[in-house]
Each structure stands twice: as structure tokens, then as C-alpha cells.
Design a protein around this motif. Structure first.
Motif, PDB file in Angstrom:
ATOM      1  N   ALA A  67      -1.495  -1.331  -5.036  1.00 51.21           N
ATOM      2  CA  ALA A  67      -0.542  -0.085  -5.344  1.00 51.21           C
ATOM      3  C   ALA A  67      -1.423   0.837  -5.850  1.00 51.21           C
ATOM      4  O   ALA A  67      -2.389   0.762  -6.863  1.00 51.21           O
ATOM      5  CB  ALA A  67       0.452  -0.898  -6.393  1.00 51.21           C
ATOM      6  N   GLY A  68      -1.044   2.194  -5.714  1.00 52.98           N
ATOM      7  CA  GLY A  68      -1.623   3.291  -6.325  1.00 52.98           C
ATOM      8  C   GLY A  68      -2.984   3.555  -5.552  1.00 52.98           C
ATOM      9  O   GLY A  68      -3.450   4.689  -5.895  1.00 52.98           O
ATOM     10  N   ASP A  69      -3.441   2.842  -4.533  1.00 51.84           N
ATOM     11  CA  ASP A  69      -4.652   3.038  -3.728  1.00 51.84           C
ATOM     12  C   ASP A  69      -4.211   3.896  -2.431  1.00 51.84           C
ATOM     13  O   ASP A  69      -2.870   3.753  -2.023  1.00 51.84           O
ATOM     14  CB  ASP A  69      -5.192   2.011  -3.260  1.00 51.84           C
ATOM     15  N   SER A  70      -5.219   4.481  -1.800  1.00 57.01           N
ATOM     16  CA  SER A  70      -4.931   5.190  -0.518  1.00 57.01           C
ATOM     17  C   SER A  70      -4.395   4.177   0.729  1.00 57.01           C
ATOM     18  O   SER A  70      -4.998   3.139   0.956  1.00 57.01           O
ATOM     19  CB  SER A  70      -6.125   6.067  -0.268  1.00 57.01           C
ATOM     20  N   ALA A  71      -3.436   4.596   1.214  1.00 55.36           N
ATOM     21  CA  ALA A  71      -3.023   3.721   2.421  1.00 55.36           C
ATOM     22  C   ALA A  71      -2.824   4.617   3.721  1.00 55.36           C
ATOM     23  O   ALA A  71      -2.316   5.572   3.944  1.00 55.36           O
ATOM     24  CB  ALA A  71      -1.741   2.827   2.152  1.00 55.36           C
ATOM     25  N   VAL A  72      -3.219   3.843   4.894  1.00 51.63           N
ATOM     26  CA  VAL A  72      -2.984   4.546   6.073  1.00 51.63           C
ATOM     27  C   VAL A  72      -1.996   3.674   6.948  1.00 51.63           C
ATOM     28  O   VAL A  72      -2.121   2.493   6.919  1.00 51.63           O
ATOM     29  CB  VAL A  72      -4.258   4.696   6.827  1.00 51.63           C
ATOM     30  N   GLY A  73      -0.930   4.698   7.427  1.00 50.79           N
ATOM     31  CA  GLY A  73      -0.041   4.010   8.175  1.00 50.79           C
ATOM     32  C   GLY A  73       0.034   4.604   9.818  1.00 50.79           C
ATOM     33  O   GLY A  73      -0.223   5.835  10.050  1.00 50.79           O
ATOM     34  N   ASP A  74      -0.219   3.679  10.774  1.00 50.69           N
ATOM     35  CA  ASP A  74      -0.082   4.195  12.233  1.00 50.69           C
ATOM     36  C   ASP A  74       1.543   4.421  12.392  1.00 50.69           C
ATOM     37  O   ASP A  74       2.369   3.793  12.104  1.00 50.69           O
ATOM     38  CB  ASP A  74      -0.383   3.174  13.007  1.00 50.69           C
TER      39      ASP A  74
END
Length: 147
Positions: A67-74
Motif C-alpha cells: 500500500a502506498g507504493d507505485s503499482a502498474v496495471g495492465d
């Protein structure tokens, strides 16, 4: 060890990057919430994404994006093939897949289930693992019975 090492298995780089509202496991479905963050999807409504591995943070396909970190979503789009985290069960080629508990994929069985894609693997999972899913949105057709 996971059946797949990455979520994006179709070779297309069609993604969005957002802060994770909560810890998100790779291969689970997510949406962008009112705070402009990735949140776990509960249904196939609006734009849906599959959370990618956080390789840029040194994490693997089995590590949650904190939580709070950068996430990448396809992007979930017609014809894309993505590795989706699914619970234990028997998956056959072309089994319909819906968004299930905790944003994981699940077998769609009811004619009112919203189908997000179809399994491209034939496998029996004994624990949660990844299956290859070709994305498509629709519903499972009701079985037609002869009188």
C-alpha cells in the motif's frame, strides 16, 4: 514456484501506473478509485486492470505491491492474454473466468456471471496460482434444454 513469472504474457505494454490504495497481489483485478489510486476490484465494472509484478521495486510475481507504493496495471481489453491469480480448482481450456473473491479470477458458472475472459490453460490447481486468461467481457449463456 508459480506457473508464470510475469502477468503480461501477450507482449503488449498497455498499462497505467498509480499508487496502490492497499496491498495488491500481482495477477489480481484492480480499478482506479475516487482517490485516483489502484484498489482491488470486486466486479467487472468500468475500466478494469490486472496488477502487474513490481519488478521495478525488486519484487516477484508472488510479492504484493505494498500500500502506498507505485503499482502498474495492465488494461483488461478484448483479446489480451494475461496471467491471472486464481484459487485452487480445475480449469479447462475456454472455462469462463469472472472476478472472484479478493480480486482473484474465479470460474464463472451462473448465467448471470459477468465473464471477463476465458482460460487458455488446462490445469488443476491445488493452491492459488496463475492461469493464462484471454480477456473478453460478456455473460455465460444459459444452457438450452430440449423439451
Amino acid at each position: 514456484m508459480s506457473r508464470y513469472r510475469r502477468v503480461n504474457i501477450d507482449g503488449k505494454s498497455i498499462t497505467e501506473t498509480r499508487v496502490a490504495a492497499a496491498a495488491l497481489l500481482p495477477g489480481t483485478f484492480a480499478v482506479i478509485d475516487a482517490s485516483d489510486k489502484f484498489a482491488q476490484a470486486a466486479a467487472a465494472a468500468g475500466r478494469v486492470y490486472v496488477v502487474n509484478c513490481a519488478y521495478h521495486q525488486g519484487l516477484s510475481i508472488r510479492d504484493a505491491v505494498p500500500a502506498g507504493d507505485s503499482a502498474v496495471g495492465d488494461y483488461v481489453e478484448e483479446g489480451r492474454e494475461l496471467a491471472v491469480l486464481c484459487p485452487a480448482g480445475a480449469y479447462k481450456k475456454d472455462s469462463p473466468i469472472k472476478i472472484g473473491a479478493n480480486g482473484q479470477g474465479a470460474l464463472a458458472t451462473d448465467d448471470t456471471d459477468t465473464v471477463i475472459g476465458y482460460s487458455q490453460d488446462e490445469v488443476t490447481l491445488t493452491a492459488a496460482d496463475f492461469i493464462r486468461v484471454r480477456m473478453r467481457v460478456g455473460t455465460v449463456a444459459a444452457a438450452i434444454t430440449e423439451p
